[in-house]
Design an enzyme around this catalytic site. Sequence first.
Site, PDB file in Angstrom:
ATOM      1  N   MET A 211      46.062  77.438 -32.794  1.00 13.61           N
ATOM      2  CA  MET A 211      47.057  78.340 -32.223  1.00 13.61           C
ATOM      3  C   MET A 211      48.456  77.786 -32.467  1.00 13.61           C
ATOM      4  O   MET A 211      48.722  76.611 -32.210  1.00 13.61           O
ATOM      5  CB  MET A 211      46.813  78.504 -30.723  1.00 13.61           C
ATOM      6  CG  MET A 211      47.830  79.394 -30.036  1.00 13.61           C
ATOM      7  SD  MET A 211      47.618  79.344 -28.242  1.00 13.61           S
ATOM      8  CE  MET A 211      46.352  80.531 -28.042  1.00 13.61           C
ATOM      9  N   GLY A 251      38.852  72.439 -28.409  1.00 17.64           N
ATOM     10  CA  GLY A 251      39.685  71.593 -27.563  1.00 17.64           C
ATOM     11  C   GLY A 251      41.127  72.036 -27.630  1.00 17.64           C
ATOM     12  O   GLY A 251      41.639  72.329 -28.715  1.00 17.64           O
ATOM     13  N   GLY A 252      41.814  72.090 -26.472  1.00 17.38           N
ATOM     14  CA  GLY A 252      43.233  72.442 -26.464  1.00 17.38           C
ATOM     15  C   GLY A 252      43.489  73.794 -27.101  1.00 17.38           C
ATOM     16  O   GLY A 252      43.015  74.830 -26.619  1.00 17.38           O
ATOM     17  N   ASP A 253      44.250  73.778 -28.202  1.00 15.30           N
ATOM     18  CA  ASP A 253      44.590  75.020 -28.894  1.00 15.30           C
ATOM     19  C   ASP A 253      43.850  75.154 -30.222  1.00 15.30           C
ATOM     20  O   ASP A 253      44.281  75.869 -31.113  1.00 15.30           O
ATOM     21  CB  ASP A 253      46.103  75.111 -29.122  1.00 15.30           C
ATOM     22  CG  ASP A 253      46.661  73.894 -29.867  1.00 15.30           C
ATOM     23  OD1 ASP A 253      45.867  73.000 -30.227  1.00 15.30           O
ATOM     24  OD2 ASP A 253      47.882  73.845 -30.086  1.00 15.30           O
ATOM     25  N   GLU A 254      42.712  74.465 -30.354  1.00 12.45           N
ATOM     26  CA  GLU A 254      41.940  74.493 -31.598  1.00 12.45           C
ATOM     27  C   GLU A 254      40.617  75.216 -31.369  1.00 12.45           C
ATOM     28  O   GLU A 254      39.910  74.958 -30.391  1.00 12.45           O
ATOM     29  CB  GLU A 254      41.674  73.073 -32.112  1.00 12.45           C
ATOM     30  CG  GLU A 254      40.979  73.047 -33.453  1.00 12.45           C
ATOM     31  CD  GLU A 254      40.691  71.644 -33.947  1.00 12.45           C
ATOM     32  OE1 GLU A 254      40.835  71.400 -35.153  1.00 12.45           O
ATOM     33  OE2 GLU A 254      40.312  70.782 -33.114  1.00 12.45           O
TER      34      GLU A 254
END
Length: 334
Positions: A211, A251-254
């Site tokens: 993202m 994870g996170g924005d992945e």
Amino acid sequence: MPPSTDQLMQVIRIQTEIARLGLGLGDIMGFVVEQVLSLISADGAAVELAEGDEMVYRATAGIAKEQIGLRLKIDGSLSGLCVRSGEILNCPDSEADPRVDRAACRLVGLRSMLVMPLQHKGVTVGVLKAMAAQPNRFSSAGVVLLGMLSEVIAAAMYNSVRYDIDELFHQATHDSMTGLANRALFMDRLRSTVLQSERDNRPIGVLIIDMDGLKQINDTHGHRVGDAVIIEFANRIREGTRSSDTVARLGGDEFGVLLTAVEQPRDVDTAVQRIDSEIQARFAFEDKEYELRGSIGSAISTVDGLEIEQLLEVADQRMYAAKRQRSASLQVCA
């Protein structure tokens, strides 16, 4: 030697942080294995859940990080023996211990380990494992401390799972925020799909999606808005895929997508275009609009190879190339 005061305080801090964050079971397992490393000076850690006749790595850290989704036979592994016996097991040296899966130990790079049973409703459903690259690493204090962390996970199982083992499996393999598969389930399916692809001589595709602009949204509008954007982004990726595809928040924005119904390389390009088109519409949230953008990288088994690490690396590199290209285009337009 008993645990030190500092070690006991660290356990309390771990428990406090979990209570503050209100994490789901999968997130708690991931958080706890990371804490094992510093708490008892381990080189690696994993939570393995018993699924059928196999033990599956569902959360990993340290030297085991890349082995998430790895499957071991319950019969013939120390983890399986721990599940069957419900007892704490210590392996001083994997090269001399007949109870272990030596090939798996060598793959991970461990020589000694502590294996702690995880119980749910009185049944041992998995293990918390601490690993070291050298023999004879763990002391009696490590046993006590690992036991405390196993109780943290067991409490999370009890609190977040009120029905049956199927719900436990779902909690452990899905991202609590988006409902997508988590990294453990994605890697598990990628491993099995690659093996099936090799047998059937049929290609598969792997997408890595990052993202763009999440940090700026969090910094400018706060994490509540950032969380809403992540959920919407996940929903749009899901809308752009087929029911046969696996969509995961890594994870996170992945995010990752596993494409199984692939006949030829251009099918992967079509999937990328379809997902990108879904992502790009503006997102309205609380009377404001936000631009959603994602950088997508792809790999296909018949072109880029059947090694899992290679497929992920190629897709990751192409994702970053797409991100750099987009950044350069925006600078030119500015």
